[in-house]
Design a protein around this motif. Sequence first.
Motif, PDB file in Angstrom:
ATOM      1  N   SER A 245      49.132 -26.185 -23.184  1.00 37.88           N
ATOM      2  CA  SER A 245      49.179 -26.927 -21.921  1.00 37.88           C
ATOM      3  C   SER A 245      49.200 -26.035 -20.690  1.00 37.88           C
ATOM      4  O   SER A 245      48.779 -26.447 -19.609  1.00 37.88           O
ATOM      5  CB  SER A 245      50.415 -27.833 -21.890  1.00 37.88           C
ATOM      6  N   LEU A 246      49.739 -24.802 -20.835  1.00 36.40           N
ATOM      7  CA  LEU A 246      49.931 -23.869 -19.718  1.00 36.40           C
ATOM      8  C   LEU A 246      50.704 -24.520 -18.570  1.00 36.40           C
ATOM      9  O   LEU A 246      50.503 -24.194 -17.401  1.00 36.40           O
ATOM     10  CB  LEU A 246      48.577 -23.336 -19.218  1.00 36.40           C
ATOM     11  N   ASN A 247      51.598 -25.456 -18.936  1.00 37.97           N
ATOM     12  CA  ASN A 247      52.445 -26.097 -17.929  1.00 37.97           C
ATOM     13  C   ASN A 247      53.406 -25.045 -17.372  1.00 37.97           C
ATOM     14  O   ASN A 247      54.189 -24.444 -18.116  1.00 37.97           O
ATOM     15  CB  ASN A 247      53.233 -27.248 -18.558  1.00 37.97           C
ATOM     16  N   PRO A 248      53.367 -24.778 -16.058  1.00 41.56           N
ATOM     17  CA  PRO A 248      54.192 -23.694 -15.493  1.00 41.56           C
ATOM     18  C   PRO A 248      55.688 -23.892 -15.682  1.00 41.56           C
ATOM     19  O   PRO A 248      56.451 -22.922 -15.625  1.00 41.56           O
ATOM     20  CB  PRO A 248      53.809 -23.705 -14.008  1.00 41.56           C
ATOM     21  N   ASN A 249      56.132 -25.130 -15.921  1.00 43.08           N
ATOM     22  CA  ASN A 249      57.562 -25.387 -16.120  1.00 43.08           C
ATOM     23  C   ASN A 249      58.068 -24.831 -17.450  1.00 43.08           C
ATOM     24  O   ASN A 249      59.274 -24.717 -17.649  1.00 43.08           O
ATOM     25  CB  ASN A 249      57.836 -26.889 -16.059  1.00 43.08           C
ATOM     26  N   TYR A 250      57.150 -24.508 -18.384  1.00 37.94           N
ATOM     27  CA  TYR A 250      57.557 -24.011 -19.695  1.00 37.94           C
ATOM     28  C   TYR A 250      57.578 -22.485 -19.769  1.00 37.94           C
ATOM     29  O   TYR A 250      58.098 -21.914 -20.725  1.00 37.94           O
ATOM     30  CB  TYR A 250      56.611 -24.536 -20.782  1.00 37.94           C
ATOM     31  N   ASN A 251      56.994 -21.824 -18.805  1.00 37.45           N
ATOM     32  CA  ASN A 251      56.843 -20.372 -18.859  1.00 37.45           C
ATOM     33  C   ASN A 251      58.178 -19.636 -18.950  1.00 37.45           C
ATOM     34  O   ASN A 251      58.295 -18.600 -19.598  1.00 37.45           O
ATOM     35  CB  ASN A 251      56.062 -19.900 -17.628  1.00 37.45           C
ATOM     36  N   ARG A 252      59.210 -20.187 -18.313  1.00 33.97           N
ATOM     37  CA  ARG A 252      60.506 -19.507 -18.254  1.00 33.97           C
ATOM     38  C   ARG A 252      61.177 -19.373 -19.614  1.00 33.97           C
ATOM     39  O   ARG A 252      62.089 -18.558 -19.785  1.00 33.97           O
ATOM     40  CB  ARG A 252      61.441 -20.274 -17.323  1.00 33.97           C
ATOM     41  N   PHE A 253      60.738 -20.166 -20.603  1.00 30.59           N
ATOM     42  CA  PHE A 253      61.429 -20.204 -21.893  1.00 30.59           C
ATOM     43  C   PHE A 253      60.879 -19.205 -22.905  1.00 30.59           C
ATOM     44  O   PHE A 253      61.456 -19.047 -23.972  1.00 30.59           O
ATOM     45  CB  PHE A 253      61.342 -21.611 -22.491  1.00 30.59           C
ATOM     46  N   VAL A 254      59.756 -18.561 -22.608  1.00 32.13           N
ATOM     47  CA  VAL A 254      59.081 -17.775 -23.637  1.00 32.13           C
ATOM     48  C   VAL A 254      58.830 -16.340 -23.206  1.00 32.13           C
ATOM     49  O   VAL A 254      58.746 -16.018 -22.018  1.00 32.13           O
ATOM     50  CB  VAL A 254      57.730 -18.422 -24.021  1.00 32.13           C
ATOM     51  N   ASN A 255      58.722 -15.485 -24.216  1.00 32.71           N
ATOM     52  CA  ASN A 255      58.228 -14.120 -24.051  1.00 32.71           C
ATOM     53  C   ASN A 255      56.856 -14.043 -24.708  1.00 32.71           C
ATOM     54  O   ASN A 255      56.645 -14.617 -25.790  1.00 32.71           O
ATOM     55  CB  ASN A 255      59.163 -13.102 -24.711  1.00 32.71           C
ATOM     56  N   ILE A 256      55.935 -13.342 -24.084  1.00 27.49           N
ATOM     57  CA  ILE A 256      54.565 -13.264 -24.593  1.00 27.49           C
ATOM     58  C   ILE A 256      54.180 -11.801 -24.772  1.00 27.49           C
ATOM     59  O   ILE A 256      54.396 -10.972 -23.879  1.00 27.49           O
ATOM     60  CB  ILE A 256      53.571 -13.939 -23.621  1.00 27.49           C
ATOM     61  N   SER A 257      53.622 -11.506 -25.926  1.00 32.66           N
ATOM     62  CA  SER A 257      53.140 -10.143 -26.176  1.00 32.66           C
ATOM     63  C   SER A 257      51.785 -10.221 -26.878  1.00 32.66           C
ATOM     64  O   SER A 257      51.522 -11.136 -27.658  1.00 32.66           O
ATOM     65  CB  SER A 257      54.133  -9.361 -27.037  1.00 32.66           C
ATOM     66  N   ILE A 258      50.920  -9.250 -26.576  1.00 30.28           N
ATOM     67  CA  ILE A 258      49.574  -9.213 -27.155  1.00 30.28           C
ATOM     68  C   ILE A 258      49.304  -7.798 -27.671  1.00 30.28           C
ATOM     69  O   ILE A 258      49.641  -6.804 -27.013  1.00 30.28           O
ATOM     70  CB  ILE A 258      48.509  -9.596 -26.112  1.00 30.28           C
ATOM     71  N   VAL A 259      48.706  -7.708 -28.841  1.00 25.62           N
ATOM     72  CA  VAL A 259      48.286  -6.410 -29.377  1.00 25.62           C
ATOM     73  C   VAL A 259      46.796  -6.463 -29.685  1.00 25.62           C
ATOM     74  O   VAL A 259      46.230  -7.529 -29.934  1.00 25.62           O
ATOM     75  CB  VAL A 259      49.076  -6.034 -30.653  1.00 25.62           C
ATOM     76  N   ASN A 260      46.163  -5.284 -29.674  1.00 24.70           N
ATOM     77  CA  ASN A 260      44.733  -5.230 -29.973  1.00 24.70           C
ATOM     78  C   ASN A 260      44.517  -5.033 -31.469  1.00 24.70           C
ATOM     79  O   ASN A 260      45.472  -5.058 -32.256  1.00 24.70           O
ATOM     80  CB  ASN A 260      44.048  -4.132 -29.147  1.00 24.70           C
ATOM     81  N   VAL A 261      43.278  -4.811 -31.848  1.00 26.61           N
ATOM     82  CA  VAL A 261      42.938  -4.713 -33.266  1.00 26.61           C
ATOM     83  C   VAL A 261      43.625  -3.525 -33.937  1.00 26.61           C
ATOM     84  O   VAL A 261      43.834  -3.512 -35.156  1.00 26.61           O
ATOM     85  CB  VAL A 261      41.399  -4.627 -33.434  1.00 26.61           C
TER      86      VAL A 261
END
Length: 658
Positions: free
Chosen positions: A386-402
């Motif tokens: 949803s990318l609802n901005p009200n939910y962003n505060r609850f999560v940590n996001i991390s991305i790694v490459n191949v």
Amino acid sequence: MSSTKKNKGDNEKKGLFKKISTPPHYESYSWGAKHSLIAKVVYWCIYVFRFTSLLQLLKALQRNKSSKINDSKERVDIHARDTEYYLLAVFSFSAILYFLKSMAWINLGIFQPMFALEGLPNLILTVYLCYFLFESIVWVFYYLLFRILIEKHLSIFNEAEYFITLPLVLATQFFLIASIIDVNVSEVIATILNFPAITNDISANFKLTLSLLGYMYTVLIIANIINLIPAIPVRRRPNITIIGAGDVVQKRMLPALKDRGFYSNKQIAIASDTICPQFKQALNAQGIRYFDASEAGEGGNTTKKIVDYIKKSSSYAVIATPTAEHITYIDALSKEGIVFGVEKPIVGSELELMALADNVDTIMSKGFLFSYYWLEKAIALNYFLSLNPNYNRFVNISIVNVNNEPLNEKVAPSTLAYIQGLLGEVKKIDITFLEDIDKRDWALKKETGGFYYETLVHPITLLANILKTDVNLSELKSEWYLLEDIPEIVKCSADELGASLVRLSGTSCNCEIDILAGKFTHNKKRCMDITYEHGSINMNLDTLVCTIELTGEKKYSKTKIEVKSEFGGSFLDTSKGSQFTELKNIKYSVQMTLFDLFISNSGDWGHKRFDDYPNQVHVLKTMASFLKDDKNYFYKPTLINKTVMANTIASFNHQEKV
């Protein structure tokens, strides 16, 4: 006289009192955890003074007449125009009386005998004048100052309603004062406005009194002018009442409200007609108020008693009763304009859903719909989709490459949207939703929709939000089972219970679907795997970790979205290797934070809702239709033993990714 008749009579008297004067709201003199003695005395004095008002008595008669016809509110709204009629009548009376006396003073001879009378007639006339003067002064202070402090749920037709009628009330007072102390009205106006005296007809004591009154009126007028200008919103945490006293309230809602620091114990109340003695003891020990509707007299139904209690003691409410009672409280609270939250599912029958659909823009405009899985356990997946901005505060996001190297830049919503696009179309969805023992008989009974609306609603909600389109459940093969041990555990006959285990499988919306959901499975496991054209998503509903993998993508090979530990997420317990440990002492933390945001804005959603309504209503409509058309019958499940259940679960081809 029987006790029933006596209670009915007492309730009618109380109702009559409320129609005449509004008692001070509990929060008006409870500042935080303690009472203000001075505020309480002043507010209750105002409450008593208003009983002397002829205007209030006339309003009470009108309210009583209207409530008997068709109005369900405790205090029927009186239109401002009706009040204006009364004020105009009193003004006319005071002006005419003043000019009649003035004519007598200048010795026209027509009315001289009337005002020359001594004794009782003159005393009666003076009493009348003093009465209307006292009433008008109370009116000014109540409506321009005290009402917003005393009453919690105001009914007002326009912000300037009282300010516009103020000049009329003040003019009435000028004429009444002039008649009482036998002076010219211009002298009264000059004294109240603190202008130089025209004559010396007013005594020093009266001058002092009128000058003080003038200063107070000046302050009130300035304050009301300022009040007509839009104010800056202030974040408040007034009292909240939870309707219900079951496991969800005791083990999830109360801890979330307190652990997140939203409310102190003295700002929380529990209201129900079924509060067990052990829970009462626990509430007393914590200093949490409770209202047992079963002990609140015989008059009126439970809903009315509890809603009346909320109006007196709280600003907000949470409906956490069994599903069958939801719509009644939703309707009652929305009519009173009380901001509230309601547990899932919002309702449990098709007829109730139709009632909601008929009032979709009003009945839930001030209501927040909870959804334990979509707004809590699956909030990481919810945010990704949803990318609802009200939910962003609850999560940590991390991305790694191949090469498993972390992305050294902030993960923006646009990045997640890009990853969504790379995944392509959904090809397969597997959902496992297995829970442990649940001794609540209503959560399994046929008559309430039991397991179907209490548990199966979760995986169907997840399914609908992933596909983002109508799901035709009738296209899926359904198998319904009831574990033979359950009737004895919940103390019900098998005929009273619906299914406790279901498997839905097949193809719908060009997607292969496989769902296994059940209670009493002794095999707690809640997760989902979503297969896309160019990748996959695994949502672990126990650890609250969402993992998105892309095939053939070098930079954004794997994305992990996980709920922060402070909101109930899991942490890696290094003492147990790679095992995640769930923070079981924090439940409903995300939902209560969202609800607190909602009530802090006084029920204003802004540009976008951030609860599970109307998505859940749409899902429930789909489920209600499926329940009627289902040929395998949730209502007639196949009885199975533990061995057969274990084999059924083992045969389910969904394997959680590690």
